[in-house]
Design an enzyme around this catalytic site. Structure first.
Site, mmCIF file in Angstrom:
data_model
loop_
_atom_site.group_PDB
_atom_site.id
_atom_site.type_symbol
_atom_site.label_atom_id
_atom_site.label_comp_id
_atom_site.label_asym_id
_atom_site.label_seq_id
_atom_site.Cartn_x
_atom_site.Cartn_y
_atom_site.Cartn_z
ATOM 1 C CE LYS A 206 -6.609 -6.595 11.653
ATOM 2 N NZ LYS A 206 -7.092 -5.227 11.932
ATOM 3 C CD GLU A 212 -6.248 -7.021 -4.314
ATOM 4 O OE1 GLU A 212 -6.481 -7.686 -3.283
ATOM 5 O OE2 GLU A 212 -6.889 -5.993 -4.633
ATOM 6 N N GLY A 264 -4.713 -2.206 9.556
ATOM 7 C CA GLY A 264 -3.696 -2.457 8.534
ATOM 8 C C GLY A 264 -2.797 -1.260 8.292
ATOM 9 N NE ARG A 265 -6.942 3.656 8.110
ATOM 10 C CZ ARG A 265 -7.990 2.826 8.067
ATOM 11 N NH1 ARG A 265 -7.908 1.716 7.348
ATOM 12 N NH2 ARG A 265 -9.103 3.085 8.738
ATOM 13 C CD GLU A 350 -7.750 1.512 3.831
ATOM 14 O OE1 GLU A 350 -6.954 1.016 4.660
ATOM 15 O OE2 GLU A 350 -7.958 1.017 2.705
ATOM 16 C CG HIS A 381 12.427 20.893 -11.533
ATOM 17 N ND1 HIS A 381 13.025 21.981 -12.125
ATOM 18 C CD2 HIS A 381 13.051 20.721 -10.345
ATOM 19 C CE1 HIS A 381 13.996 22.430 -11.350
ATOM 20 N NE2 HIS A 381 14.036 21.684 -10.260
ATOM 21 C CE LYS A 509 -10.368 -5.954 0.474
ATOM 22 N NZ LYS A 509 -10.006 -6.368 1.844
#
Ligand code: F6P
Length: 557
Positions: A206, A212, A264-265, A350, A381, A509
């Site tokens: 965005k 990254e 974004g999410r 977030e 398990h 950041k």
């Protein structure tokens, strides 16, 4: 703004909790043969069974009174109408516009956003149809076979999770790869699997500034340019900043737009979902949108006491704020939903991992829980021991389709039986007397049975929700994601926080940029920092220098 804990209804809920704390769910079920009917509901193709919670009708009504005190109906209307409810960024949170009917109008800043939404959908359809039909040719004249999405956070998790979830609907001629982490292993592992002539890189960001993503994108580009100079058919972008994508070298025609009013999410419904569109096709993607739209309509219109996202949200508040539960387990009993917990972590944490309220004040109560999870039966398990007999109250959401996409023998029956049994066992528990009788019936002697029974006591009264639907189709997945989006929103409203910004991530950041510059400086001068960071730098430096020296050392002999 009156603090949440100063509201009279808050004291009412505290007093109610004191009463409910002494009631066991097994007794509630024993006293009410209609408990399931009373505490379950259907919406948008989903069934929510919330009867295995530490609630009664009074609980739900009182929680809904709290919601009214927090103006939840008004806030829902503001969300859906595109009001600037993301107050710190002065934006709307209009992810619901992305899945509205094409004929609808949704105004933001005086402009109807629907024409641009529709235009991007049309562009996505045109591009994805070519790719899926093998008509998108690379520099060597060969059709694209591999699609590499480079993105992180919401620019990765949504398309990754949804592509995996809808594997049965995917185009079998295409392979999808998701590169998110800046760890070189991620991009190297992917580049080792693809060929430049048949690969399309989608740079999803965005901001088009995420280090990254840009690092991975530049590495992919350097790799590609070893083989060919024309990147035009092999690199595209999805971003709210097309000028930055063009500066990277991506042509206008290969840029899909998203907008600042989509977080974004919450962006899977936008062009961030392009890898999903390439996988399942636009027709199925529109079914996905339709499922979310159905949940939106339910969320907008159902009374609070019959509103699925509202109930999920309020029940979550009940445990976080009145039972001091710290986490929320997400347990999908479905192999295709293996990334769903990972997706929900960002969506929920977030959004609500905050302690400043919408006026910037510090809150004096708990907010967003730690969301975690694993697919079943695997979790049984691994950690269900803690869920059953641990010291924590860990509410769990069980999610399972009634039909498998891959019916083989009785596999699904076993899966389904386990899912139901786990929520049943969490609710029932086991008394010492029940354990003793079990052991005696199995032939154990009196003394050993009495001794061992003490260790087999399981408290029960551990709450869970169960969400059922017919099959994991695009439509049902859309409804499920919208359900959890709205749940997070409901909780943010109750907690008086802004669920749509992410201030602290920016902080991290900034620090990482400064540390990166220090790490890459040749003069090894460590900038003034805390002794931990300095010590870690020095250790890293020492190892780095040592390995450099070793690499330069002459071969032995
Ligand atoms: O984690 C912070 C964040 O901004 C997320 O909200 C977002 O999904 C992610 O980073 C990636 O951001 P972008 O899409 O701008 O690269």
């Amino acid at each position: 703004m009156t603090s949440l804990t100063d509201l009279p209804i808050w004291d009412t809920l505290k007093a109610h909790q004191a009463r409910m704390a002494n009631e066991h769910m097994r007794d509630m079920f024993a006293q009410d043969a209609k408990r399931f009917e009373r505490f379950s509901l259907e919406a948008a193709g989903l069934l929510l069974d919330y009867s295995k919670n530490r609630i009664n009708t009074d609980t739900i009504n009182t929680l809904c009174e709290l919601a009214l005190e927090c103006q939840l109906p008004e806030k829902i209307a503001a969300l859906l109408a595109g009001k600037p409810i993301n107050i710190t960024e002065k934006r709307a949170a209009l992810h619901t516009a992305l899945r509205r009917n094409p004929g609808d109008q949704v105004f933001y800043g005086g402009i109807d956003v629907m024409p641009q939404v529709q235009a991007e959908l049309n562009k996505m359809e045109e591009m994805s149809d070519k790719i899926r039909a093998g008509l998108w040719y690379g520099y060597a004249g060969q059709p694209i076979t591999d699609i590499v999405n480079i993105g992180i956070g919401g620019s990765d998790l949504g398309p990754l999770m949804a592509s995996q979830a809808l594997t049965p609907y995917s185009n079998k001629n295409l392979r999808f790869h998701f590169v998110s982490n800046v760890d070189g292993t991620s991009i190297k592992h992917t580049l080792d699997q693809v060929l430049p002539e048949t690969t399309l890189f989608i740079i999803s960001s965005k901001s088009f500034q995420t280090i990254e993503t840009l690092t991975n994108a530049n590495t992919a580009k350097r790799w590609f340019l070893q083989y060919a100079s024309d990147t035009s058919r092999h690199f595209m972008a999805v971003t709210a900043h097309p000028e930055r994508a063009q500066a990277f070298g991506i042509e206008e025609d290969s840029i899909l737009r998203i907008w600042d009013w989509v977080g974004g999410r919450f962006s899977i419904w936008s062009a961030i979902g392009f890898p999903l569109v390439c996988s399942i096709g636009m027709h199925r993607f529109k079914e996905f949108l339709a499922g979310a739209r159905a949940m939106d309509a339910h969320f907008a219109s159902a009374p609070l006491t019959q509103n699925m996202p509202v109930l999920l949200g309020l029940i979550g508040v009940w445990y976080v704020n009145f039972f001091d539960s710290q986490t929320q387990a997400i347990l999908p009993y479905n192999e295709y939903l293996k990334f769903f917990p990972r997706y929900l972590k960002q969506l929920d944490m977030e959004s609500n991992g905050k302690t400043r309220d919408i006026e910037g004040g510090a809150v004096d109560y708990a907010t967003g829980p730690i969301v975690w999870g694993e697919i079943g039966c695997n979790g049984q398990h691994a950690f269900h021991q803690l869920l059953h007999q641990g010291s924590h109250l860990t509410p769990a959401d069980f999610i399972i389709p009634c039909q498998s996409q891959n019916p083989i023998h009785n596999h699904h029956a076993i899966l389904f039986a386990n899912c139901l049994s786990q929520s049943q066992a969490l609710m029932l528990g086991k008394t010492e007397e029940e354990a003793y009788i079990e052991l005696r019936d199995a032939g154990m002697n009196e003394f050993d049975a009495r001794t061992l029974a003490k260790h087999k006591v399981i408290p029960g009264d551990k709450p869970s929700n169960t969400i059922l639907f017919d099959k994991l189709t695009p439509e049902r997945l859309g409804a499920l994601l919208a359900l959890y989006e709205h749940k997070a929103f409901v909780q943010g409203v109750i907690w008086g926080i802004n669920s749509f910004d992410q201030m602290s991530v920016e902080f991290g950041k900034g620090l990482s940029q400064a540390n990166l510059e220090a790490l890459e400086e040749e003069n090894h001068l460590l900038p003034p920092r805390d002794s931990s960071t300095r010590g870690l730098f020095a250790h890293y430096r020492g190892l780095l220098d040592q390995s450099t020296v070793e690499q330069q050392a002459p071969e032995d002999g």
